[in-house]
Design a protein around this motif. Structure first.
Motif, mmCIF file in Angstrom:
data_model
loop_
_atom_site.group_PDB
_atom_site.id
_atom_site.type_symbol
_atom_site.label_atom_id
_atom_site.label_comp_id
_atom_site.label_asym_id
_atom_site.label_seq_id
_atom_site.Cartn_x
_atom_site.Cartn_y
_atom_site.Cartn_z
ATOM 1 N N ARG A 100 -1.324 -0.446 -6.096
ATOM 2 C CA ARG A 100 -1.802 -1.422 -5.164
ATOM 3 C C ARG A 100 -1.056 -1.866 -3.886
ATOM 4 O O ARG A 100 0.226 -2.162 -4.141
ATOM 5 C CB ARG A 100 -2.045 -2.714 -6.051
ATOM 6 C CG ARG A 100 -2.838 -3.936 -5.022
ATOM 7 C CD ARG A 100 -3.636 -4.933 -5.789
ATOM 8 N NE ARG A 100 -2.473 -5.781 -6.563
ATOM 9 C CZ ARG A 100 -2.066 -6.679 -6.073
ATOM 10 N NH1 ARG A 100 -2.355 -7.106 -4.868
ATOM 11 N NH2 ARG A 100 -1.061 -7.614 -6.907
ATOM 12 N N PRO A 101 -1.206 -1.316 -2.653
ATOM 13 C CA PRO A 101 -0.615 -1.681 -1.583
ATOM 14 C C PRO A 101 -0.439 -3.019 -1.382
ATOM 15 O O PRO A 101 -1.379 -3.812 -1.110
ATOM 16 C CB PRO A 101 -1.233 -0.913 -0.447
ATOM 17 C CG PRO A 101 -2.611 -0.514 -0.798
ATOM 18 C CD PRO A 101 -2.725 -0.723 -2.245
ATOM 19 N N LEU A 102 0.753 -3.487 -0.743
ATOM 20 C CA LEU A 102 1.015 -4.875 -0.755
ATOM 21 C C LEU A 102 1.485 -5.250 0.955
ATOM 22 O O LEU A 102 1.027 -6.100 1.536
ATOM 23 C CB LEU A 102 2.200 -5.396 -1.506
ATOM 24 C CG LEU A 102 1.680 -5.463 -2.886
ATOM 25 C CD1 LEU A 102 2.999 -5.936 -3.872
ATOM 26 C CD2 LEU A 102 0.579 -6.218 -3.328
ATOM 27 N N TYR A 103 2.404 -4.576 1.378
ATOM 28 C CA TYR A 103 3.079 -4.681 2.682
ATOM 29 C C TYR A 103 3.368 -3.451 3.314
ATOM 30 O O TYR A 103 3.702 -2.484 2.924
ATOM 31 C CB TYR A 103 4.527 -5.389 2.289
ATOM 32 C CG TYR A 103 4.515 -6.669 1.534
ATOM 33 C CD1 TYR A 103 3.876 -7.694 2.210
ATOM 34 C CD2 TYR A 103 4.743 -6.834 0.342
ATOM 35 C CE1 TYR A 103 3.875 -8.900 1.479
ATOM 36 C CE2 TYR A 103 4.801 -7.711 -0.575
ATOM 37 C CZ TYR A 103 4.191 -9.080 0.126
ATOM 38 O OH TYR A 103 4.123 -10.356 -0.416
ATOM 39 N N LEU A 104 3.317 -3.549 4.814
ATOM 40 C CA LEU A 104 3.455 -2.327 5.470
ATOM 41 C C LEU A 104 4.522 -2.966 6.895
ATOM 42 O O LEU A 104 4.575 -4.022 7.127
ATOM 43 C CB LEU A 104 2.036 -2.195 6.398
ATOM 44 C CG LEU A 104 0.936 -1.277 5.632
ATOM 45 C CD1 LEU A 104 0.111 -1.203 6.526
ATOM 46 C CD2 LEU A 104 1.642 0.065 5.052
ATOM 47 N N SER A 105 5.328 -1.861 7.159
ATOM 48 C CA SER A 105 5.994 -2.124 8.483
ATOM 49 C C SER A 105 5.548 -1.199 9.470
ATOM 50 O O SER A 105 4.771 -0.113 9.056
ATOM 51 C CB SER A 105 7.500 -1.795 8.268
ATOM 52 O OG SER A 105 7.758 -0.624 7.970
ATOM 53 N N ALA A 106 5.812 -1.386 10.691
ATOM 54 C CA ALA A 106 5.086 -0.494 11.890
ATOM 55 C C ALA A 106 6.265 -0.301 12.797
ATOM 56 O O ALA A 106 6.494 -1.330 13.297
ATOM 57 C CB ALA A 106 3.753 -1.005 12.317
ATOM 58 N N GLY A 107 6.548 0.756 13.040
ATOM 59 C CA GLY A 107 7.499 1.095 14.379
ATOM 60 C C GLY A 107 6.601 1.816 15.447
ATOM 61 O O GLY A 107 5.911 2.776 15.045
ATOM 62 N N THR A 158 5.341 2.224 7.294
ATOM 63 C CA THR A 158 6.003 2.410 5.745
ATOM 64 C C THR A 158 5.203 1.198 5.263
ATOM 65 O O THR A 158 5.316 0.222 5.583
ATOM 66 C CB THR A 158 7.565 2.027 5.993
ATOM 67 O OG1 THR A 158 8.068 3.018 6.693
ATOM 68 C CG2 THR A 158 8.279 2.163 4.668
ATOM 69 N N GLY A 159 5.007 1.823 3.945
ATOM 70 C CA GLY A 159 4.109 0.787 3.157
ATOM 71 C C GLY A 159 4.899 0.732 1.734
ATOM 72 O O GLY A 159 5.598 1.695 1.078
ATOM 73 N N VAL A 160 4.664 -0.645 0.945
ATOM 74 C CA VAL A 160 5.063 -0.703 -0.452
ATOM 75 C C VAL A 160 4.037 -1.425 -1.225
ATOM 76 O O VAL A 160 3.014 -2.044 -0.758
ATOM 77 C CB VAL A 160 6.226 -1.710 -0.548
ATOM 78 C CG1 VAL A 160 7.743 -0.834 -0.106
ATOM 79 C CG2 VAL A 160 6.194 -2.830 -0.219
ATOM 80 N N GLY A 161 3.993 -0.800 -2.337
ATOM 81 C CA GLY A 161 3.103 -1.311 -3.318
ATOM 82 C C GLY A 161 3.608 -1.425 -4.810
ATOM 83 O O GLY A 161 4.734 -0.967 -5.020
ATOM 84 N N ILE A 162 2.411 -1.641 -5.501
ATOM 85 C CA ILE A 162 3.094 -1.735 -7.013
ATOM 86 C C ILE A 162 2.271 -1.203 -8.048
ATOM 87 O O ILE A 162 0.992 -1.444 -7.797
ATOM 88 C CB ILE A 162 3.373 -3.360 -7.186
ATOM 89 C CG1 ILE A 162 3.804 -3.519 -8.912
ATOM 90 C CG2 ILE A 162 1.853 -4.046 -7.451
ATOM 91 C CD1 ILE A 162 5.144 -4.279 -8.717
ATOM 92 N N VAL A 163 2.640 -0.401 -9.004
ATOM 93 C CA VAL A 163 1.717 0.466 -9.781
ATOM 94 C C VAL A 163 1.467 -0.496 -11.318
ATOM 95 O O VAL A 163 2.713 -1.041 -11.756
ATOM 96 C CB VAL A 163 2.653 1.720 -10.353
ATOM 97 C CG1 VAL A 163 1.831 2.510 -11.376
ATOM 98 C CG2 VAL A 163 3.110 2.328 -8.868
ATOM 99 N N PRO A 164 0.535 -0.717 -11.639
ATOM 100 C CA PRO A 164 0.195 -1.405 -12.832
ATOM 101 C C PRO A 164 0.833 -0.539 -13.864
ATOM 102 O O PRO A 164 0.961 0.689 -14.024
ATOM 103 C CB PRO A 164 -1.294 -1.410 -12.773
ATOM 104 C CG PRO A 164 -1.929 -0.646 -11.989
ATOM 105 C CD PRO A 164 -0.720 -0.081 -11.015
ATOM 106 N N PRO A 165 1.138 -1.152 -15.076
ATOM 107 C CA PRO A 165 1.721 -0.711 -16.236
ATOM 108 C C PRO A 165 0.733 0.323 -16.930
ATOM 109 O O PRO A 165 -0.465 0.123 -16.891
ATOM 110 C CB PRO A 165 2.006 -1.958 -16.967
ATOM 111 C CG PRO A 165 1.515 -3.175 -16.603
ATOM 112 C CD PRO A 165 0.988 -2.875 -15.168
ATOM 113 N N GLY A 166 1.267 1.387 -17.367
ATOM 114 C CA GLY A 166 0.332 2.450 -18.050
ATOM 115 C C GLY A 166 -0.086 3.448 -17.180
ATOM 116 O O GLY A 166 -0.744 4.296 -17.646
ATOM 117 N N VAL A 167 0.045 3.061 -15.662
ATOM 118 C CA VAL A 167 -0.408 4.343 -14.766
ATOM 119 C C VAL A 167 0.573 5.217 -14.491
ATOM 120 O O VAL A 167 1.768 4.877 -14.181
ATOM 121 C CB VAL A 167 -0.832 3.436 -13.571
ATOM 122 C CG1 VAL A 167 -1.176 4.560 -12.513
ATOM 123 C CG2 VAL A 167 -2.303 2.875 -13.969
#
Ligand code: MG
Length: 349
Positions: A100-107, A158-167
């Motif tokens: 699930r994507p959470l945060y982005l940066s933009a240059g 650039t983006g960060v996100g988190i992978v749910p457990p089991g995926v």
């Protein structure tokens, strides 16, 4: 949010103004552009805090990070512009890991002389795309290059996100007899860009499919948590993505030409431009590889989602030491679908 300090003589003229070198100086003009455009449009506490970096809490789990630079030409095209494309592109790379994507940066690299009205349209489109995706643009940077040394604007996100457990999605998980699924029609983005550049003047404009796919991914994982791989067939198109996955997994693939969804207008434009839709970029499509028992359930779930209505099973993974991608053609023959050689479509994303 704090009330902005009134330290500028007059507000930026977004109607008639143009980017000049002072906007990248790091001084007062840069600060004003950041405050009156980026902070205003992206509107979140991280940007408002005016620190040099964003500090945020993350849920427990494995993090995913992806980055992508965008140099598309023209900046505006049917169905989108470089702004929403820069948001969708990075969100999709994060989403293809099941995150699930959470945060982005933009240059931003801006070219001196770019109309500020264009910049504002692009930034507003980014803001809308991020908001619709539930993602915050929390950090950024702006540089300006002299006229002639850029092409309007280049954007790196650039983006960060988190992978749910089991995926556990990865390009090396394709297994013989797995099914190959595509989420919809291929080639829409590349043809939308090329038809603008070549001034083809079709009666109905072909629109880019640019879209954020994490919602579709979530719907797929809900019915098949053990999906093997996901990838978005962007630059190089479906053919390149399948070759990447076959190479990573050490398998072959057999796809059926008649099963691959291609819009009629796109097929027609490709013929005119001498392009093969298999190699044309997509910005709102994904390829999924899953066990044969999961395939029908996954396609059914995809078709219920607005971005997967035309999802289709297009082929099967095979044992093959040569890692060839082959296609059964409309006429019954079989041909190798090779890696893209050279550059078919420069600056497509
Ligand atoms: Mg990708």
């Amino acid at each position: 949010m704090k009330t902005p300090r009134k330290r500028y003589v007059r507000p930026i003229d977004f109607k008639r103004g143009r980017v000049d070198m002072t906007h990248g100086s790091g001084g007062r003009a840069t600060a004003q552009l950041v405050e009156e455009l980026f902070q205003e449009v992206f509107d979140n506490a991280w940007l408002a805090s005016a620190n040099d970096a964003a500090c945020f809490a993350v849920p427990e789990g494995r993090m995913v990070m992806a980055t992508d630079s965008h140099v598309v030409s023209p900046l505006f095209f049917p169905g989108g512009n470089i702004g929403c494309l820069a948001v969708h592109g990075t969100i999709n790379d994060v989403a293809m890991m099941g995150a699930r994507p959470l945060y982005l940066s933009a240059g931003f690299i801006l070219e001196e002389g770019l109309p500020l009205a264009d910049l504002r349209r692009i930034v507003e489109s980014m803001g809308r795309a991020a908001q619709q995706a539930g993602v915050a643009i929390v950090a950024g940077d702006t540089k300006v290059v002299e006229q002639g040394n850029g092409d309007g604007v280049f954007i790196t996100t650039t983006g960060v996100g988190i992978v749910p457990p089991g995926v556990n999605l990865s390009g090396d998980r394709c297994q013989p007899s797995d099914r190959i699924i595509v989420s919809g029609t291929i080639g829409d983005h590349g043809v939308a860009i090329m038809s603008q550049r070549e001034n083809l003047g079709f009666s109905t404009a072909i629109e880019s499919d640019t879209a954020a796919l994490h919602g579709l991914v979530e719907a797929m994982l809900a019915v098949a948590p053990d999906l093997h791989c996901l990838r978005d067939p962007t630059r190089g198109g479906l053919a390149t993505t399948l070759n990447e996955l076959a190479g990573q997994s050490g398998v072959g693939m057999l796809i059926e030409e008649t099963a691959i969804p291609v819009r009629q207008e796109v097929a027609g434009a490709c013929e005119l431009l001498g392009l093969d839709p298999l190699y044309v970029a997509n910005e709102g499509k994904l390829v999924a590889i899953c066990a044969p028992d999961d395939a029908l359930r996954v396609v059914e779930a995809m078709r219920k989602h607005p971005l997967g209505r035309e999802a289709a099973i297009i082929g099967t993974v095979q044992e093959d030491a040569h890692r060839f991608v082959q296609m059964e053609t409309t006429f019954g023959g079989k041909r190798v679908v090779d890696w893209l050689v050279g550059e078919q479509l420069p600056r497509i994303c």
